[in-house]
Design a protein around this motif. Structure first.
Motif, PDB file in Angstrom:
ATOM      1  N   GLY A 182      -2.212   6.130   3.202  1.00 49.00           N
ATOM      2  CA  GLY A 182      -2.467   4.706   3.402  1.00 49.00           C
ATOM      3  C   GLY A 182      -1.541   3.831   2.577  1.00 49.00           C
ATOM      4  N   ASN A 183      -1.360   4.183   1.328  1.00 51.38           N
ATOM      5  CA  ASN A 183      -0.508   3.360   0.470  1.00 51.38           C
ATOM      6  C   ASN A 183       0.962   3.470   0.844  1.00 51.38           C
ATOM      7  N   GLU A 184       1.378   4.659   1.300  1.00 47.60           N
ATOM      8  CA  GLU A 184       2.755   4.792   1.775  1.00 47.60           C
ATOM      9  C   GLU A 184       2.976   3.965   3.038  1.00 47.60           C
ATOM     10  N   ALA A 185       1.979   3.928   3.921  1.00 47.41           N
ATOM     11  CA  ALA A 185       2.097   3.121   5.138  1.00 47.41           C
ATOM     12  C   ALA A 185       2.172   1.632   4.802  1.00 47.41           C
ATOM     13  N   LEU A 186       1.384   1.197   3.832  1.00 43.22           N
ATOM     14  CA  LEU A 186       1.362  -0.221   3.473  1.00 43.22           C
ATOM     15  C   LEU A 186       2.654  -0.671   2.809  1.00 43.22           C
ATOM     16  N   LYS A 187       3.397   0.262   2.228  1.00 38.54           N
ATOM     17  CA  LYS A 187       4.692  -0.107   1.643  1.00 38.54           C
ATOM     18  C   LYS A 187       5.660  -0.601   2.713  1.00 38.54           C
ATOM     19  N   ARG A 188       5.426  -0.203   3.960  1.00 45.00           N
ATOM     20  CA  ARG A 188       6.315  -0.614   5.056  1.00 45.00           C
ATOM     21  C   ARG A 188       5.849  -1.909   5.712  1.00 45.00           C
ATOM     22  N   SER A 189       4.744  -2.449   5.225  1.00 48.60           N
ATOM     23  CA  SER A 189       4.221  -3.684   5.813  1.00 48.60           C
ATOM     24  C   SER A 189       4.821  -4.894   5.107  1.00 48.60           C
ATOM     25  N   THR A 190       4.521  -6.061   5.634  1.00 45.27           N
ATOM     26  CA  THR A 190       4.998  -7.312   5.027  1.00 45.27           C
ATOM     27  C   THR A 190       3.936  -7.945   4.135  1.00 45.27           C
ATOM     28  N   LEU A 191       2.821  -7.239   3.927  1.00 45.13           N
ATOM     29  CA  LEU A 191       1.763  -7.751   3.067  1.00 45.13           C
ATOM     30  C   LEU A 191       2.211  -7.752   1.609  1.00 45.13           C
TER      31      LEU A 191
ATOM     32  N   GLU B 228      -1.296  -2.529  10.330  1.00 48.08           N
ATOM     33  CA  GLU B 228      -0.337  -2.080   9.319  1.00 48.08           C
ATOM     34  C   GLU B 228      -0.469  -0.580   9.044  1.00 48.08           C
ATOM     35  N   LEU B 229      -1.656  -0.036   9.277  1.00 45.96           N
ATOM     36  CA  LEU B 229      -1.880   1.391   9.061  1.00 45.96           C
ATOM     37  C   LEU B 229      -1.602   2.211  10.320  1.00 45.96           C
ATOM     38  N   LEU B 230      -2.188   1.799  11.445  1.00 46.77           N
ATOM     39  CA  LEU B 230      -2.121   2.612  12.656  1.00 46.77           C
ATOM     40  C   LEU B 230      -0.740   2.627  13.302  1.00 46.77           C
ATOM     41  N   ARG B 231       0.136   1.740  12.896  1.00 49.81           N
ATOM     42  CA  ARG B 231       1.481   1.775  13.474  1.00 49.81           C
ATOM     43  C   ARG B 231       2.327   2.910  12.880  1.00 49.81           C
ATOM     44  N   ILE B 232       1.848   3.521  11.803  1.00 47.68           N
ATOM     45  CA  ILE B 232       2.579   4.614  11.159  1.00 47.68           C
ATOM     46  C   ILE B 232       2.046   5.951  11.672  1.00 47.68           C
ATOM     47  N   HIS B 233       2.955   6.853  12.042  1.00 50.01           N
ATOM     48  CA  HIS B 233       2.558   8.069  12.758  1.00 50.01           C
ATOM     49  C   HIS B 233       1.623   8.967  11.953  1.00 50.01           C
ATOM     50  N   TYR B 234       1.819   9.077  10.641  1.00 44.52           N
ATOM     51  CA  TYR B 234       0.959  10.001   9.893  1.00 44.52           C
ATOM     52  C   TYR B 234      -0.448   9.448   9.696  1.00 44.52           C
ATOM     53  N   VAL B 235      -0.605   8.131   9.699  1.00 42.69           N
ATOM     54  CA  VAL B 235      -1.952   7.564   9.648  1.00 42.69           C
ATOM     55  C   VAL B 235      -2.655   7.789  10.985  1.00 42.69           C
ATOM     56  N   ARG B 236      -1.914   7.672  12.090  1.00 43.82           N
ATOM     57  CA  ARG B 236      -2.504   7.958  13.405  1.00 43.82           C
ATOM     58  C   ARG B 236      -2.970   9.407  13.487  1.00 43.82           C
ATOM     59  N   THR B 237      -2.201  10.319  12.878  1.00 39.05           N
ATOM     60  CA  THR B 237      -2.622  11.719  12.848  1.00 39.05           C
ATOM     61  C   THR B 237      -3.962  11.860  12.149  1.00 39.05           C
TER      62      THR B 237
END
Length: 363
Positions: free
Chosen positions: A161-170, A226-235
């Motif tokens: 989750g935190n790795e995915a959020l690093k790619r967000s604009t938040l 912001e989470l579900l757009r990243i493939h490993y979070v979808r997994t």
């Protein structure tokens, strides 16, 4: 960690091949998956995780060698004396429990009692199976493994989750999954495992529904773009979604007396194997010096194949001729773990094992 993950994938491939060895190999297939593949996967993960969870700085070579010898010895004796093999795997769980308890004691750690509980349950259930030879104890292990997936994947989800959020604009986002839901899910799964053995069918059915609903409730924390757009979070999302559907289905079969092994296969393939593969990919990259958690392309193919395996072994079974009903899922499962080996054996060869690259506790 690395040898355990590789040998676990080999166990999975051997177990899948067993369907073509003999039409009566169904018991062998269960034994390899539940007595060898999953214990090896769990042991491999703990060989890395315990270093961080208990701040242990010593060598794990000795304990890893002991566990590895027990696994290989158990596998060899499986074909000669299955009962002795089961006792050896019980000893494997007991050694892992003792070592984990010792590390937690040294660290004066009060955060890992759930881990000790699960290891104790595995030890007791495996010992009971060795004593009785009753295959229903292997079925109980399916639910223990699902509880273990809930524990391990929760830890890993913090990293994902935190790795995915690093790619967000938040601005300064932090992902904090709901530990209460996780604890309730583990408790209900363990209660279901007990209820299935000792309580009436209707009670068991409602317990299964409770597990399915709490797993659905856990999905709420992931319902963000912001989470579900990243493939490993979808997994991770689909892992829990398939598991929740499987337990709801299992509850239906108990309540309406239409008992079938089909929902159990959905739990095993999508829920447990999906969780194992997700942990392998994450821990394998994170502890090989990869800062950016992008799953390699072959493994991005393997994950949908795994979920397709689950569907062909469950929902799509009535559409296939009888002779294909196990052959197709077996072939797909072999492909999943071959793709994993083709990807990660080179990664393990080319990259030394590393601690958490960001010092954040990792997985």
């Amino acid at each position: 960690m690395r040898p355990f993950f590789v040998i676990t994938a080999c166990f999975a491939i051997i177990s899948s091949i067993s369907f073509w060895i003999s039409p009566t190999a169904i018991i062998l297939h269960r034994q390899i998956f539940l007595e060898f593949m999953l214990p090896a996967a769990y042991g491999g993960f703990l060989m890395a995780a315990l270093l961080e969870w208990t701040h242990f700085s010593g060598s794990l070579k000795g304990i890893a060698n002991i566990l590895g010898i027990l696994l290989l010895l158990g596998f060899i004796t499986l074909f000669i004396a299955p009962t002795i093999s089961s006792y050896i795997i019980a000893a494997y769980w007991f050694v892992l429990l003792l070592f984990t308890t010792w590390l937690i004691w040294l660290d004066r750690n009060t955060n890992n009692f759930a881990l000790l509980l699960l290891l104790s349950c595995f030890t007791l259930v495996q010992t009971r199976y060795a004593m009785t030879g009753d295959l229903s104890w292997l079925k109980t292990q399916v639910h223990l493994n699902m509880a273990a997936v809930m524990l391990v994947s929760f830890r890993v989800s913090i990293l994902l989750g935190n790795e995915a959020l690093k790619r967000s604009t938040l601005k300064d986002p932090i992902f904090i999954p709901n530990a209460v839901y996780k604890n309730i899910a583990i408790l209900l799964i363990l209660m279901y495992a007990i209820a299935e053995r000792y309580l009436p069918q209707q009670t068991v059915g409602f317990m299964a529904l409770a597990v399915g609903l709490i797993l659905l409730a856990k999905l709420r924390e992931l319902h963000h773009h912001e989470l579900l757009r990243i493939h490993y979070v979808r997994t991770y999302y689909f892992l829990q979604l398939f598991a929740s559907i499987a337990y709801l289905w299992l509850g239906y079969t108990h309540l309406f007396q239409t008992l079938s092994s089909t929902p159990l296969h959905l739990i095993t393939i999508a829920g447990i194997f999906g969780g194992v593969l997700m942990v392998w990919l994450t821990a394998g990259l994170w502890h090989s010096g990869f800062i950016r958690l992008d799953y390699p392309i072959l493994c991005r193919i393997a994950l949908p194949l795994l979920f397709l395996t689950a569907l062909t072994r469950t929902v799509l079974m009535p559409l296939a001729p009888e002779w294909l009903q196990t052959n197709i899922p077996s072939l797909l499962l072999i492909m999943v773990f071959v793709l994993y080996l083709l990807t990660f054996i080179p990664i393990f060869k080319q990259n030394p094992f590393t601690d958490d690259p960001e010092g954040s506790g990792g997985c």
